[in-house]
Design a protein around this motif. Structure first.
Motif, PDB file in Angstrom:
ATOM      1  N   ASN A 105      33.435 -10.350  27.910  1.00  0.00           N
ATOM      2  CA  ASN A 105      34.701  -9.609  27.809  1.00  0.00           C
ATOM      3  C   ASN A 105      35.106  -9.328  26.368  1.00  0.00           C
ATOM      4  OD1 ASN A 105      34.948  -9.591  30.549  1.00  0.00           O
ATOM      5  ND2 ASN A 105      36.195 -11.432  30.650  1.00  0.00           N
ATOM      6  N   SER A 106      34.260  -9.745  25.394  1.00  0.00           N
ATOM      7  CA  SER A 106      34.668  -9.550  23.996  1.00  0.00           C
ATOM      8  C   SER A 106      34.607  -8.059  23.645  1.00  0.00           C
ATOM      9  CB  SER A 106      33.778 -10.370  23.072  1.00  0.00           C
ATOM     10  OG  SER A 106      32.437  -9.981  23.255  1.00  0.00           O
ATOM     11  N   PRO A 107      35.299  -7.664  22.557  1.00  0.00           N
ATOM     12  CA  PRO A 107      35.421  -6.222  22.255  1.00  0.00           C
ATOM     13  C   PRO A 107      34.068  -5.567  22.008  1.00  0.00           C
ATOM     14  CG  PRO A 107      36.722  -7.561  20.724  1.00  0.00           C
ATOM     15  CD  PRO A 107      35.992  -8.502  21.601  1.00  0.00           C
ATOM     16  N   GLU A 108      33.966  -4.309  22.424  1.00  0.00           N
ATOM     17  CA  GLU A 108      32.730  -3.569  22.212  1.00  0.00           C
ATOM     18  C   GLU A 108      32.943  -2.510  21.140  1.00  0.00           C
ATOM     19  OE1 GLU A 108      31.201  -2.016  25.862  1.00  0.00           O
ATOM     20  OE2 GLU A 108      31.213  -3.981  26.846  1.00  0.00           O
ATOM     21  N   VAL A 109      31.841  -2.002  20.641  1.00  0.00           N
ATOM     22  CA  VAL A 109      31.928  -0.914  19.666  1.00  0.00           C
ATOM     23  C   VAL A 109      32.516   0.299  20.380  1.00  0.00           C
ATOM     24  CG1 VAL A 109      30.576   0.674  18.288  1.00  0.00           C
ATOM     25  CG2 VAL A 109      29.987  -1.728  18.334  1.00  0.00           C
TER      26      VAL A 109
END
Length: 1587
Positions: free
Chosen positions: A600-604
């Protein structure tokens, strides 16, 4: 047959026929469909698994089983009609016979439908229905036979024979219906797919399909990955990943999504577990019936058929139970563990290709610094204290290693738990079933008494389970810490060796290891306590329950005693497993949350708008960060307004650390945009590029991007593959690229030319070569936009000029937008269209070059960078490293007709630089066992261990034998009671006066006697129980003790050896492979080996006990046991032949998954820049599939063996029970004793073999470690030099010959020269002249073949390596920093004060004297430092000035120093060298990545700081060394010229021209300026252009 029996039989037959009719429905529907459609015979076959080839379709045949089924059904029908005619007719019998014939008719119809089916899969399915129908009918016939067989045999033998034939037909039909193969062999991407869904049902459900593979393994004595079929669609990584995406998992918790994704196998597994829980107690129930039968029979009477039926049932229930259990385990691994592991690994890797690339060291942890992190070294800082949870998880997201751990540790934990979570409900089911059984057997009071004892132990069990899980957690944390320290040591090994820090790192790793062993010991102690509860509770349970039962009922029958013991034993496993499962559940829960957090961590995100050219409109950008940070906490470039013209060359310049790389990252979309907008052309996705169809006409894709990063990222592949980067090979373009990037000469020099394999991260290439290979990759690519970080800093000026002319502005660059970061503005000026200068946290100047020139700004920018003079002076470097001068080259090119001859490899097959990981073959070598046994305590330790184990096993048999005596005593008493009704002396008491017994006597006397015997028997039974549980517990502790000892010794050996292996070996072995030894293999030795050894010994002795117990019944049993053991041995050997190589394959297929993951994480920016993420995902799928294939076959072989062992075991139990019935006069106590042990036979054999295999497979880890402990090390002997040596720093080299490896030609060929004290020597020469080899020889990384080097008169080959390296200093080409702080990098082992360290930082100009700001600020996210200073910016708006990380010695340094720019890293390394004040100092192109001004300052520092040291400088820039004391010119490994610059300048050769050095100066076109420096006429320092 009695009326009611006949009635119930009729009901059974009616129900059975109805069932058979129901099973005929699919056959009916398929027949109707076929008749209506008339489909042709299938010539091809394809499904989700793959496609059949014409050969495999031809090879497929189901004729035989189909014909057999048809024949059996026809025969059955005929016999049933015959029986109708033969048997006498009564109304009931006629009806039964008629129904039976009807059932046979239905079966014949089913068989005909199977036979005529055109679809193989349909025939297979119908065959399964036919099988069930035949089994139903067979069971009815068997039941009928049991009732009437005896009568028929006497009255109508012919009818009896027909009955038997009818039964045989039903069995034959059932078997042949199961033998229909499901489909032809199918292939996926040309490889055979696993045959589970190919073979017949019989083979599938008895795990028969790996037999061929096991035969091959026995024949080859090995198996390779190519021999194993590939995973099917339910296990294949690409397929399970695609299934996951179909699921719409967004918004759902990960664990819930996992359950939903695998709901079918989970439901099936739970159902099978329920069935297994009931079947688990079936053998005990059958034995209960058999023993009761024996107790109640009259002596001397023959057994009727009922007794024999119980023997048959015993065999059947044991087989049924073991099949269900086998199937449950197979489900667990084939449909849960392997697919879930593949799914999670694929998801995590896919995520890593989309995730924001956050560099380490985000925010300095205030807590850590308060605790005084300054004093601790490196990654272990503060690890003694527990850091808060939040910190932990934050750190997790940053560190690359912990990301790899998500697949290695967390993914495995989750998939492991998914495989055996069914044991939790299984335990509950078993508990319920056993309680019902025991209440029926013993009554509730004894049971309650027994369970109260159990409950008393429960809290102890729970307490130690909790402690056990805590110590496991602690162990995991320490293991993570160990992994970080070891990874860092391995990655920085060159630096460690250059600085002779091996002992310090050995201690550092050793300290973490001691903490790990402490944690392992604490796990062992708690485990021992759990084992104690596990051993004690069933013993207590049985002792108390039986005592209370005996007390209440006044007797103890063998059937009650032995059966309840068996049930208690079954319960023991059930209850002992719950605490461990609970901890596994918690572990899996933690892991799944970690994975979920990562997924769930931020994506580009897309941060730019699509446009035709790259432009920034009032944009503010910063390095990406996961959390929201104040702007003051991060490095920000503000208010950028630039627009790079399309199809032209644009240059970005600025001092070291002004954020040049940040701008490039922004173009690639790898930053956070804080304000404003950016426009970047949007590249088409990979699928639309059709790379395979690329040709000259459509090669360039205008909007695609290629990227050359500041740290070259190179894969472990050949040079050619690195350049092609997955594109098709176009010979002309490839040769032009190689020529333009000046790689031609390099390829000719390498033995295998373009096929030379490069190690991970390009370890066997020089800095310049790495850079040029990555540049070639970008130039060859189809990108219309080239984004390049400083490509000139690692190459010499001449090569730089060549690259600038031929590559950046040659035919390959025409029409492509080129955006370049460089310090060499003057070099690029002629062809540059647009120029940007960065500084003060923003853009100082930007515009078209022509405009900047008019405004006079250009001159200013160049003064900040390199003056034209210096560029020209640098051009003197023509000779420094390059191949030839420009002029010569142009002529040569013309002569070549612009074609590059394809470099053919000089050896027919390119040598692998990175050796394949070796796999041992066959048995683990004796040497490995002997080493392990010796290290764990030696001969006497193990002899005593054997003695203890024998005692425990003896006590076990003793306990059961005592129970036999005890129960037998009651039996005798009962028999005596029947024979001598009233004689009290039977009980051993004589009564005075010979009074005949009265009623009162009759009541009391036996009870008094019984009390005495009860306590006597019970006392001894409990005593035996207590002693065996104490010794039984201690034996484990004893083995654990030896295990820890072996672990400690082996680790110390491995650690010592690895830190001292030659650098050449370390270069050829991937870090992942060595890490595997340090982590996975040691985890096995620490945690699993001891258990395998102790439990394995236990099982083997248990097996012996089974045979010994059988001896009491009949010596025949030994004969039988030997025969069955030989059969088991045959299976075991075949199993081990296959399992051994496959287990090793599992280890070797695991490393590439981690290596690929690690490599892709390092190069994620480059991979995304090129738009190649999908290619890497697909490559990862392949590697995950390899790993799955190995695990799949390991478990498949395991089930193949397990099922066959169970069959053999059921024979043994049945045979023992037959012998019991055949042996006249055997009492039920002895029968109970023997049967109790006989039931253990199959599980003992199985566990013995499985644990032996485990010991072997775990020894495989020991084998891999021992292999590495015996590697050759660098020379460890030698004399100690005087304490102050070297005092002067004189160096004499005599006739030195050096080669990289014994089989390679020498690189230095008879070098002779000498250097006086405090001289400054410049070393120059072309690429491959031997400059770097000279430094390696000076530090003895390369030992001399002949000749010698003397320093201050001491021959360096005669002194200790450690002393030599610690007294000389080197600053290598690629600086290595360790994670920690600035302080821990400058002075890792605290030998200096803060003031001394600050002083060194000032000397290399990383901090200014007032320590607040700094002429260049950090280029990356982690600029946490002293106070921020606000200054007006050139953009006329006040902004926050980026702070200097070096002002504070406790500023964090990320892994590999990645949060500092390349230039800052080099300066920090220089400062580190200055700290130790060496007398001999070697600089290997040490300032290539800093701007000119800083370089000049550093040159000045070096002159000032090292006035009293001998200096050897391998130079890039000729001006650097033009005023040195002397210059050494190397050519082809020999000294070409050596003298003062002036003497060399004035030297003349035979034809009147100058020498080599003079030639370089002449060709440079800057002759006068250099001449000025050489003759001392120049004004100011050589590195002019200072501000």
């Amino acid at each position: 047959m009695p009326i009611d029996a006949s009635h119930s039989m009729l009901n059974a037959i009616v129900a059975g026929t109805a069932l058979i009719a129901l099973c005929s429905a699919p056959a009916l529907s398929s027949t109707v469909t076929r008749l209506s459609k008339r489909d042709a015979k299938q010539d091809t076959y394809e499904d989700g698994d793959g496609k059949a080839t014409p050969e495999s379709v031809k090879a497929y045949s189901a004729k035989l089983p189909k014909s057999l089924a048809l024949a059996s059904a026809a025969a059955g029908l005929a016999i049933s009609i015959a029986l109708l005619l033969v048997l006498p007719h009564t109304e009931g019998r006629l009806l039964m016979g008629g129904l039976g014939t009807g059932a046979w008719a239905l079966l014949l119809f089913q068989a005909a439908a199977v036979d005529s089916s055109r679809s193989s899969v349909q025939a297979y399915r119908l065959g399964i229905y036919t099988f069930f129908s035949a089994i139903v009918l067979g069971s009815i016939l068997l039941a009928q036979g049991t009732e009437t067989a005896e009568a028929l045999l006497h009255s109508a033998p012919a009818a009896f024979a027909l009955r038997v034939a009818e039964l045989a037909s039903s069995v034959s039909l059932a078997v042949s219906a199961l033998c229909i193969p499901r489909r032809p062999d199918v292939f996926y991407q040309g490889e055979l797919v696993d045959r589970m869904y190919t073979i017949s049902a019989l083979s599938r459900f008895t795990w028969g399909w790996p037999s061929g593979l096991l035969k091959l393994a026995s024949k080859k004595r090995d198996l390779d990955l190519a021999d194993l079929p590939r995973p099917d669609q339910y296990t294949r990584a690409a397929a399970v990943s695609a299934d996951w995406k179909k699921l719409k998992t967004s918004g759902r918790r990960l664990w819930l999504s996992l359950i939903l994704a695998h709901k079918k196998p989970l439901a099936l597994q739970w159902f099978a577990t329920l069935a297994a829980s009931i079947l688990n107690f079936a053998p005990q129930w059958v034995i209960l019936q058999l023993l009761r039968f024996l107790e109640n029979r009259e002596p001397g009477k023959k057994h009727d058929i009922e007794a024999w039926m119980w023997v048959v049932w015993l065999g059947i229930v044991i087989i049924a139970q073991s099949w269900v259990e086998s199937y449950t385990w197979w489900l667990a691994y084939s449909e849960l563990h392997i697919p879930i592991r593949a799914q999670l690994s694929a998801l995590i890797f896919e995520k890593s290709m989309r995730r924001k690339d956050v560099k380490g060291g985000e925010r300095s942890n205030t807590k850590a610094s308060q605790e005084g992190e300054d004093e601790t070294a490196g990654p272990t800082a503060g690890s003694g204290t527990d850091v808060e949870e939040e910190d932990d998880s934050e750190k997790l997201k940053k560190s690359k290693q912990s990301t790899v751990n998500l697949i290695g540790v967390d993914g495995k934990r989750v998939s492991d738990f998914c495989a055996y979570q069914n044991l939790l409900p299984g335990s509950l089911f078993k508990l319920v079933v056993s309680l019902i059984f025991l209440v029926d057997l013993l009554g509730w009071k004894p049971l309650l008494a027994g369970f109260s004892a159990m409950l008393a132990i429960m809290p102890v069990n729970i307490y130690f389970s909790k402690r056990y899980s805590d110590s496991q957690d602690r162990l995991m944390k320490v293991r993570d810490a160990k992994m970080e320290v070891v990874t860092e040591a391995l990655q920085g090994m060159r630096q460690i060796k250059f600085s002779a820090l091996e002992p310090e790192w050995e201690k550092k790793i050793g300290d973490v290891r001691e903490r790990e062993l402490g944690a392992v010991w604490s796990v062992y102690m708690n485990d021992t306590m759990l084992i104690a509860c596990w051993v004690t509770s069933p013993i207590l349970l049985s002792a108390i329950s039986l005592a209370v039962y005996a007390f209440l009922t006044g007797s103890l029958a063998p059937s009650v005693a032995f059966v309840s013991l068996g049930v208690f034993k079954g319960l023991e496993m059930t209850l002992s497993i719950v605490p461990e499962l609970t901890t596994d559940l918690l572990d899996a829960w933690v892991s799944i949350k970690r994975i979920e957090q990562y997924l769930n961590s931020p994506e580009v995100e897309t941060i730019s708008e699509d446009a035709d050219e790259v432009s920034f409109d009032n944009a503010s950008i910063a390095w990406p960060s996961d959390e929201h940070m104040n702007e003051s906490e991060r490095f920000v470039l503000r208010n950028i307004n630039v627009s790079f013209p399309k199809g032209e060359l644009s240059v970005i310049s600025g001092k070291t650390g002004t954020g040049k790389s940040l701008i490039l990252a922004a173009i690639l979309g790898e930053v956070d945009v804080l304000a404003g907008t950016m426009c970047v052309p949007r590249a088409p996705p990979l699928s639309e590029r059709h790379d395979d169809k690329a040709n000259k006409g459509n090669w360039i894709i205008p909007k695609a991007i290629a990227y050359v990063s500041q740290i070259p990222w190179i894969e472990n592949a050949s040079i050619r593959d690195n350049i092609l980067f997955g594109l098709p090979y176009d010979e002309e373009r490839y040769s032009n690229t190689v020529a333009a990037c000046a790689l031609k000469k390099d390829l000719e020099m390498l033995d295998d030319g373009e096929n030379t394999e490069i190690g991970a991260n390009g370890i066997n290439l020089s800095g310049g070569q790495k850079w040029r290979v990555t540049l070639a990759r970008a130039i060859y690519s189809r990108a219309g936009i080239l984004v390049m970080d400083d490509i000139f800093s690692a190459v010499d000026a001449h090569v730089g000029r060549h690259i600038f002319e031929k590559c950046l502005n040659g035919e390959l660059a025409v029409g492509r937008t080129r955006i370049l970061v460089t310090h060499h503005v003057a070099l690029c000026e002629p062809k540059t269209k647009y120029l940007v200068e960065l500084g003060n946290g923003g853009v100082l100047h930007a515009g078209l070059l022509s405009e900047l020139r008019e405004e006079g700004t250009l001159q200013k920018i160049k003064s900040h960078e390199q003056t034209v003079d210096e560029v020209e002076a640098d051009e003197l470097a023509t000779a420094v490293n390059s191949d030839r001068s420009s002029v010569e080259e142009r002529e040569q090119d013309a002569a070549d007709g612009d074609t590059l001859k394809k470099v053919t490899s000089k050896t027919p097959v390119a040598r692998k630089f990175v050796e394949e990981e070796t796999r041992e073959q066959g048995h683990v070598k004796k040497h490995v066992y002997s080493t392990y046994l010796k290290d764990s305590g030696g001969f006497f330790f193990w002899v005593f261990a054997l003695f203890v184990f024998l005692i425990v096993q003896g006590l076990n048999i003793g306990r059961s034998w005592w129970l036999k005596i005890w129960t037998g005593n009651y039996e005798e008493r009962d028999i005596h009671d029947q024979q001598i009704p009233n004689v009290s002396s039977v009980y051993g008491y004589s009564y005075a006066d010979g009074v005949r017994q009265t009623t009162i006597h009759a009541m009391y006397a036996p009870a008094v006697g019984f009390q005495g015997t009860l306590f006597y028997y019970l006392g001894i039974y409990v005593a035996l129980a207590v002693v065996s549980s104490i010794i039984g517990t201690l034996k484990y502790l004893y083995i654990y003790f030896g295990s820890i000892r072996a672990s400690r010794v082996l680790f110390a050996k491995l650690n010592f050896t690895i830190l001292r292996t030659p650098i050449r070996w370390l270069d050829t072995v991937p870090v992942g492979r060595i890490l595997n030894r340090y982590t996975a293999d040691f985890n096995t030795i620490d945690s699993q080996l001891a258990n395998s050894v102790s439990f394995g010994a236990n099982s083997f002795l248990g097996l012996m006990a089974v045979i010994v117990a059988g001896l009491f019944v009949s010596p025949l049993i030994v004969l039988l046991a030997v025969i069955l053991l030989l059969i088991c041995l045959y299976y075991a050997i075949r199993y081990l032949d296959g399992a051994r190589p496959v287990k090793r394959l599992e280890s070797t297929t695991k490393s590439p998954v981690f290596e690929q993951f690690g490599s892709a994480l390092t190069g994620v920016t480059t991979i995304r820049g090129f738009g190649k993420a999908q290619v890497y995902v697909e490559r990862m799928y392949r590697k995950i599939d390899d790993y799955s294939t190995a695990t799949w076959h390991l478990w498949l072989f395991n089930r193949w063996m397990g099922w066959r062992m169970s069959l053999v075991g059921s024979f043994f139990s049945s045979f023992v029970s037959i012998l019991i019935l055949l042996t006249p006069g055997i009492d039920s106590a002895l029968a109970g004793f023997a049967l109790a042990f006989a039931l253990e036979f199959s599980s003992s054999v199985m566990w013995t073999i499985r644990l032996y295999a485990n010991v072997e497979l775990n020894m495989n880890a020991a084998e891999r470690i021992i292999e590495y402990t015996e590697l050759p090390t660098e020379a460890l002997g030698g004399a100690s030099p005087p304490a102050a040596w070297p005092t002067e720093g004189r160096i004499e080299v005599n006739d030195l010959v050096v080669a990289y490896a014994p089989d390679l030609p020498p690189v230095l060929k008879g070098l002779t020269f000498s250097i006086n004290r405090n001289e400054r020597i410049g070393v120059v020469g072309r690429t491959g002249a031997g400059k770097s080899s000279l430094t390696l020889a000076l530090f003895r990384f390369l030992e001399a073949r002949s000749g010698s080097i003397h320093v201050d008169g001491l021959d360096i080959s005669k002194i200790k390596l450690h002393d030599l390296r610690s007294r000389l200093a080197i600053i290598p080409q690629d600086p290595v920093l360790f994670s920690g702080t600035i302080r821990s990098n400058l002075d890792p082992f605290d030998h200096h004060t803060d003031a001394e360290l600050r002083d060194c930082l000032e000397r290399v100009h990383l901090v200014t004297t007032n320590n607040s700001t700094y002429h260049s600020s950090s280029s990356s996210s982690s600029s946490t430092a002293a106070n921020s200073v606000t200054q007006p910016n050139n953009n006329n708006n006040p902004t926050t000035k980026n702070t200097n990380p070096f002002a504070d010695l406790s500023s964090p340094v990320a892994e590999g120093g990645l949060n500092l720019s390349q230039g800052q890293r080099q300066l920090l390394c220089l400062a580190r060298a200055i700290v130790s004040r060496p007398r001999v100092m070697v600089l290997d192109e040490a300032t290539s990545a800093v701007d000119m001004a800083t370089d000049a300052l550093i040159q000045r520092s070096i002159r000032d700081e090292f006035g009293d040291a001998t200096l050897l400088v391998i130079a890039h820039r000729l001006s650097t060394i033009a005023d040195f004391d002397r210059v050494l010119v190397l050519s082809d490994g020999r000294v070409a010229e050596f003298g003062t610059p002036r003497a060399l300048w004035e030297m003349e050769d035979g034809e009147g021209g100058g020498g080599l050095f003079r030639g370089m100066c002449e060709e440079s076109g800057e002759r006068e300026r250099l001449r000025g420096i050489v003759f001392g006429e120049a004004v100011g320092e050589a590195g002019g252009g200072l501000e």
